[in-house]
Design a protein around this motif. Structure first.
Motif, short mmCIF file in Angstrom:
data_model
loop_
_atom_site.label_atom_id
_atom_site.label_comp_id
_atom_site.label_asym_id
_atom_site.label_seq_id
_atom_site.Cartn_x
_atom_site.Cartn_y
_atom_site.Cartn_z
N SER A 16 0.82 -1.21 0.00
CA SER A 16 0.00 0.00 0.00
C SER A 16 0.86 1.26 0.00
O SER A 16 2.01 1.27 0.39
CB SER A 16 -0.92 0.00 1.21
OG SER A 16 -0.14 -0.18 2.36
N SER A 20 -2.33 5.13 2.45
CA SER A 20 -3.35 4.10 2.56
C SER A 20 -4.05 4.16 3.92
O SER A 20 -3.51 4.72 4.87
CB SER A 20 -2.72 2.72 2.40
OG SER A 20 -1.98 2.43 3.58
N ASP A 207 -10.58 7.18 3.25
CA ASP A 207 -9.85 6.35 2.28
C ASP A 207 -10.14 4.86 2.47
O ASP A 207 -9.82 4.05 1.60
CB ASP A 207 -8.33 6.56 2.41
CG ASP A 207 -7.89 7.89 1.85
OD1 ASP A 207 -8.53 8.36 0.89
OD2 ASP A 207 -6.92 8.49 2.38
N THR A 210 -12.62 1.65 -0.06
CA THR A 210 -11.81 1.25 -1.21
C THR A 210 -12.69 0.66 -2.30
O THR A 210 -13.83 0.22 -2.03
CB THR A 210 -10.80 0.17 -0.79
OG1 THR A 210 -11.55 -0.93 -0.22
CG2 THR A 210 -9.81 0.68 0.25
#
Ligand SMILES: *Cc1c(COP(=O)(O)O)cnc(C)c1O
Ligand code: SF4
Length: 341
Positions: A16, A20, A207, A210
């Motif tokens: 990541s 991330s 975030d 996903t």
């Protein structure tokens, strides 16, 4: 201890990127004194934060901290995560909603008809000081697919259950591969029709929404519902709005729950602003919860009479669908109990 922040020490970052969601968990503030310094709080707060956080540690991702106003100890987002001396010896209960009595098999709770709640993990992406699960014995909660087998087996023998609620802790602290595996198991049980995900992550670390998570909800034969948890309009910044929009544009309905909290949202204008922002984003305000009287959280309590007055105010100013149901959890009741206006 309830929710163990140090669990994230073992979160695998893999390939990541720096930004991330896993990385945002790793870099979260987990020290009361550090939180006070970051926000340049007046002296005195640091001592209290250090002392009081021993039982329930501080945990707040930087993306959430960034939405707070520096220098303001009364910031409504800060209040949700900052340990205060008010938490000490307040006479509240350790298990105010009687979860211990509702455990069917380890990791599975049932209180209401047709639906069960799976404690998928003990970890959360934020430690909310008012949380009714702050004393929950999370060390007993399953953390891998194998450990959910007792719950999955029980579900197979229960044709009366049509909805599984992934809860915790926060199910979205689990990696997408594990969530996908769990959903694959649940959808094999023919009488399960719906999957509900109770999560604060879209608000705390947007975030986390996903494309893998969205794909997994789109791919399942189960009807998905996502229930987020926002308490104040300042939590719903542009990134959170974008995360919510990703869910809804992909056909996933989103509801919001709010806890009525002294010093956070016990103001009619703030609640109106919150509900308006939610419905503008196509999120239905679902519940406004009266605080569960958990030990350490009583300073957040708003008296029922005041709560009723606030909800009456919302009803006068907002369309019907924008007004959440004001409820509380009564031990032994067969549903959340509506608090009349
Ligand atoms: C709150 C809760 C639910 C969900 O109740 P709804 O009214 O369907 O949102 C389900 N199970 C448990 C154990 C709960 O505490
Ligand atoms: S309110 Fe939700 S996100 Fe916050 S600590 Fe409790 S379970 Fe975790």
């Amino acid at each position: 201890m309830a929710i163990v922040a140090s669990q994230f020490e073992s979160v695998r970052i893999g390939s990541s990127t720096r930004g991330s969601w896993q990385n945002q968990l790793r870099t979260a503030v987990r020290d009361g004194a550090e939180l006070c310094r970051l926000l340049q709080l007046p002296e005195g707060y640091e001592t209290a934060a250090t002392r009081v956080s021993r039982e329930f540690p501080v945990f707040a991702p930087l993306s959430y901290v960034a939405r707070m106003r520096p220098g303001d100890p009364h910031d409504p987002l800060l209040r949700q995560v900052l340990p205060l001396n008010d938490e000490i010896d307040d006479g509240g209960s350790r298990d105010p909603v009687a979860d211990a009595q509702s455990t069917v098999v380890p990791g599975m709770l049932q209180k209401y008809a047709g639906r069960v709640l799976l404690i998928t993990t003990g970890a959360c992406a934020i430690h909310c000081r008012y949380c009714f699960r702050r004393h929950f014995p999370y060390t007993e909660a399953p953390r891998s697919l194998a450990q959910w087998l007792p719950a999955l087996r029980e579900l197979q023998t229960r044709p009366d259950i049509e909805e599984v609620i992934l809860s915790g802790g926060d199910p979205l602290t689990l990696v997408d591969t594990l969530i996908t595996e769990l959903i694959a198991q649940i959808e094999q049980i023919p009488h399960i029709r719906r999957l509900r995900v109770h999560t604060r992550l879209p608000v705390v670390i947007p975030d986390r929404v996903t494309s893998a998570f969205i794909d997994c909800l789109r791919a399942t034969r189960l009807t998905p519902w996502v229930v987020i948890h926002a308490n104040h309009p300042a939590e719903l910044d542009d990134e959170v709005a974008a995360a919510i929009t990703r869910l809804i544009d992909n056909g996933i309905p989103v509801l919001n729950q709010t806890v009525l909290l002294r010093g956070v949202n016990d103001h009619e204008d703030r609640l109106v602003e919150l509900c308006r922002r939610l419905v503008d984003l196509r999120v239905a305000p679902y519940y406004l919860h009266q605080l569960d009287r958990v030990r350490g959280a009583l300073h957040f309590e708003v008296p029922l009479e005041e709560g009723r007055r606030l909800v009456r105010g919302l009803r006068e100013r907002l369309p019907g669908y924008a007004v959440p149901r004001y409820v509380w959890e009564e031990p032994g009741a067969t549903s959340k109990v509506a608090i009349g206006e």
